[in-house]
Design a protein around this motif. Structure first.
Motif, PDB file in Angstrom:
ATOM      1  N   PRO A  72     -10.080  -4.283   9.702  1.00 22.65           N
ATOM      2  CA  PRO A  72      -9.590  -3.647   8.310  1.00 22.65           C
ATOM      3  C   PRO A  72      -8.663  -5.209   7.317  1.00 22.65           C
ATOM      4  O   PRO A  72      -9.490  -4.523   6.364  1.00 22.65           O
ATOM      5  CB  PRO A  72      -8.192  -2.789   8.528  1.00 22.65           C
ATOM      6  CG  PRO A  72      -7.409  -3.352  10.089  1.00 22.65           C
ATOM      7  CD  PRO A  72      -8.132  -3.690  10.413  1.00 22.65           C
ATOM      8  N   ALA A 109      -7.013   2.666   7.599  1.00 17.88           N
ATOM      9  CA  ALA A 109      -6.688   1.713   7.994  1.00 17.88           C
ATOM     10  C   ALA A 109      -6.529   0.869   9.232  1.00 17.88           C
ATOM     11  O   ALA A 109      -6.670   0.231   9.975  1.00 17.88           O
ATOM     12  CB  ALA A 109      -5.507   0.899   7.609  1.00 17.88           C
ATOM     13  N   ILE A 115      -5.334   6.627   2.430  1.00 19.21           N
ATOM     14  CA  ILE A 115      -5.511   4.619   2.789  1.00 19.21           C
ATOM     15  C   ILE A 115      -5.117   4.284   4.244  1.00 19.21           C
ATOM     16  O   ILE A 115      -5.533   3.585   4.682  1.00 19.21           O
ATOM     17  CB  ILE A 115      -5.057   3.820   2.130  1.00 19.21           C
ATOM     18  CG1 ILE A 115      -5.729   4.147   0.664  1.00 19.21           C
ATOM     19  CG2 ILE A 115      -4.779   2.734   2.255  1.00 19.21           C
ATOM     20  CD1 ILE A 115      -4.870   3.759  -1.488  1.00 19.21           C
ATOM     21  N   CYS A 121     -11.820  -5.828   4.746  1.00 18.49           N
ATOM     22  CA  CYS A 121     -11.674  -4.705   3.775  1.00 18.49           C
ATOM     23  C   CYS A 121     -11.045  -5.241   2.421  1.00 18.49           C
ATOM     24  O   CYS A 121     -10.192  -5.608   2.806  1.00 18.49           O
ATOM     25  CB  CYS A 121     -11.683  -4.064   3.792  1.00 18.49           C
ATOM     26  SG  CYS A 121     -12.811  -2.795   4.904  1.00 18.49           S
ATOM     27  N   PHE A 137      -9.091   0.362  -3.745  1.00 14.99           N
ATOM     28  CA  PHE A 137      -9.507   2.163  -2.783  1.00 14.99           C
ATOM     29  C   PHE A 137     -10.668   2.466  -3.988  1.00 14.99           C
ATOM     30  O   PHE A 137     -10.046   2.574  -5.520  1.00 14.99           O
ATOM     31  CB  PHE A 137      -8.170   2.995  -2.085  1.00 14.99           C
ATOM     32  CG  PHE A 137      -7.916   1.635  -1.905  1.00 14.99           C
ATOM     33  CD1 PHE A 137      -8.269   1.233   0.167  1.00 14.99           C
ATOM     34  CD2 PHE A 137      -6.583   1.235  -1.635  1.00 14.99           C
ATOM     35  CE1 PHE A 137      -7.681  -0.123   0.714  1.00 14.99           C
ATOM     36  CE2 PHE A 137      -6.156  -0.142  -1.134  1.00 14.99           C
ATOM     37  CZ  PHE A 137      -6.193  -0.232   0.033  1.00 14.99           C
ATOM     38  N   TRP A 163     -13.268   5.517   0.562  1.00 12.17           N
ATOM     39  CA  TRP A 163     -13.814   4.207   0.655  1.00 12.17           C
ATOM     40  C   TRP A 163     -12.584   2.603   0.776  1.00 12.17           C
ATOM     41  O   TRP A 163     -11.987   2.838  -0.380  1.00 12.17           O
ATOM     42  CB  TRP A 163     -14.518   4.231  -1.070  1.00 12.17           C
ATOM     43  CG  TRP A 163     -15.799   5.680  -0.901  1.00 12.17           C
ATOM     44  CD1 TRP A 163     -15.922   6.623  -0.110  1.00 12.17           C
ATOM     45  CD2 TRP A 163     -16.887   5.337  -1.622  1.00 12.17           C
ATOM     46  NE1 TRP A 163     -16.843   7.596  -0.320  1.00 12.17           N
ATOM     47  CE2 TRP A 163     -17.587   6.324  -1.230  1.00 12.17           C
ATOM     48  CE3 TRP A 163     -17.383   5.370  -2.949  1.00 12.17           C
ATOM     49  CZ2 TRP A 163     -18.597   7.465  -2.189  1.00 12.17           C
ATOM     50  CZ3 TRP A 163     -17.903   5.406  -3.275  1.00 12.17           C
ATOM     51  CH2 TRP A 163     -18.798   6.564  -3.545  1.00 12.17           C
ATOM     52  N   PHE A 164     -13.221   2.512   1.608  1.00 10.48           N
ATOM     53  CA  PHE A 164     -12.816   0.692   1.138  1.00 10.48           C
ATOM     54  C   PHE A 164     -13.586   0.269   1.462  1.00 10.48           C
ATOM     55  O   PHE A 164     -15.323   0.711   1.716  1.00 10.48           O
ATOM     56  CB  PHE A 164     -12.379   0.626   2.838  1.00 10.48           C
ATOM     57  CG  PHE A 164     -10.704   1.528   3.338  1.00 10.48           C
ATOM     58  CD1 PHE A 164      -9.949   1.836   2.409  1.00 10.48           C
ATOM     59  CD2 PHE A 164      -9.867   0.693   3.945  1.00 10.48           C
ATOM     60  CE1 PHE A 164      -8.847   2.480   2.940  1.00 10.48           C
ATOM     61  CE2 PHE A 164      -8.652   0.831   4.205  1.00 10.48           C
ATOM     62  CZ  PHE A 164      -8.522   1.839   3.608  1.00 10.48           C
ATOM     63  N   ARG A 197       0.872  -1.270  -0.229  1.00  9.81           N
ATOM     64  CA  ARG A 197       0.226   0.293  -0.098  1.00  9.81           C
ATOM     65  C   ARG A 197       0.621   1.577   0.113  1.00  9.81           C
ATOM     66  O   ARG A 197       0.123   2.493   0.749  1.00  9.81           O
ATOM     67  CB  ARG A 197      -1.442  -0.200   1.235  1.00  9.81           C
ATOM     68  CG  ARG A 197      -2.144  -1.209   1.026  1.00  9.81           C
ATOM     69  CD  ARG A 197      -3.014  -0.489   2.297  1.00  9.81           C
ATOM     70  NE  ARG A 197      -3.909  -1.614   2.650  1.00  9.81           N
ATOM     71  CZ  ARG A 197      -5.069  -2.250   3.594  1.00  9.81           C
ATOM     72  NH1 ARG A 197      -5.229  -1.445   4.413  1.00  9.81           N
ATOM     73  NH2 ARG A 197      -6.103  -2.902   2.973  1.00  9.81           N
TER      74      ARG A 197
END
Length: 281
Positions: free
Chosen positions: A250, A244, A240, A253, A258, A276-277, A183
């Motif tokens: 988390p 999280a 992000i 998800c 994303f 948005w997740f 990420r």
């Protein structure tokens, strides 16, 4: 440019584009998704280039060309080319932004909200299945991808569709992004998506651009966190990680897909966005 769909269910992206401290999208004047959609005549008058005199309208060819040239000048400095055939869509979007059409919101049901000391950390929402017009592009930078993608969506909204009419703007305009496993890096492929207004949900007008796909996104549970300011590679990665850390679970998800939702003109001092997740099905 890549072409493809954009379902809200995860999946891979393009080649990795490493995030660095340059903050490409943070440069003043950068055209982003909502710039072309929400730029008003008043803002154009304040810009200096391509300003309108008192009593003038943007209905004749001269004003249309002036508005096009303004955007071309701004975009060129950021390696984005606005082609001549964007003159009419830019004018239509600008004119209709001045009160002619109500901007429809994407409907959702609020499930819960996590707050602390009066601050909303995030919301859990349910979105029903719906039709979206989507285009996936893969340019050198994130900003180039969303600019070129949204220009194609603009053409679709502005009569380049089987209904032959202006469809009307909806909010938010969203971009679907993918990251690597850490990420820390965004993938190059970015999907720009436009929610079809309610009156077109049952029978969506078909795009003339064969790279735009009308997709029925399934119902989804979304975890949404609001943030203000610019959206670029650096801020997206930061948001992000921030969301999280706030989520209780988390791992429930999708981990590499994303959505960035934009609601207001990025020229606004308090630009409104959301990250948005997607909850795993």
């Amino acid at each position: 440019m890549d072409r493809g769909g954009c379902r809200m269910n995860g999946g891979g992206g393009g080649e990795s584009s490493e995030i660095n401290g340059s903050g490409i999208g943070s440069q003043p004047g950068m055209i982003t998704l909502e710039d072309l959609e929400s730029f008003s005549e008043d803002q154009l008058s304040d810009s200096g280039n391509g300003s309108l005199e008192e009593g003038e309208t943007m209905e004749d060819d001269e004003d249309q060309e002036r508005l096009l040239h303004y955007w071309q000048d701004v975009a060129r400095g950021h390696r984005v080319e606005v082609p001549g055939d964007m003159a009419e869509p830019i004018q239509q979007i600008t004119s209709n932004n001045n009160g002619a059409h109500t901007r429809e919101r994407v409907p959702f049901t609020l499930i819960s909200r996590k707050e602390k000391l009066g601050d909303v950390h995030y919301e859990k929402r349910h979105y029903e299945k719906a039709n979206w017009a989507c285009v996936t592009v893969s340019e050198e930078t994130y900003e180039q991808s969303i600019c070129y993608g949204f220009m194609r969506i603009m053409r679709y909204i502005c009569q380049q569709n089987s209904a032959g009419t202006y469809l009307g703007m909806t909010l938010p305009i969203v971009t679907v992004v993918h990251t690597d496993e850490t990420r820390r890096n965004l993938m190059q492929a970015v999907t720009v998506a436009y929610y079809l207004p309610d009156q077109y949900q049952a029978q969506p007008p078909q795009p003339y651009d064969d790279g735009i796909v009308i997709e029925e996104w399934p119902a989804a549970i979304i975890y949404s966190r609001a943030f203000t300011g610019a959206t670029n590679e650096v801020t997206i990665i930061s948001e992000i990680h921030a969301l999280a850390e706030l989520l209780d679970a988390p791992g429930e998800c999708v981990g590499d897909t994303f959505i960035i939702a934009g609601y207001t003109n990025p020229a606004h001092a308090n630009r409104q966005n959301e990250i948005w997740f997607l909850e795993r099905p």
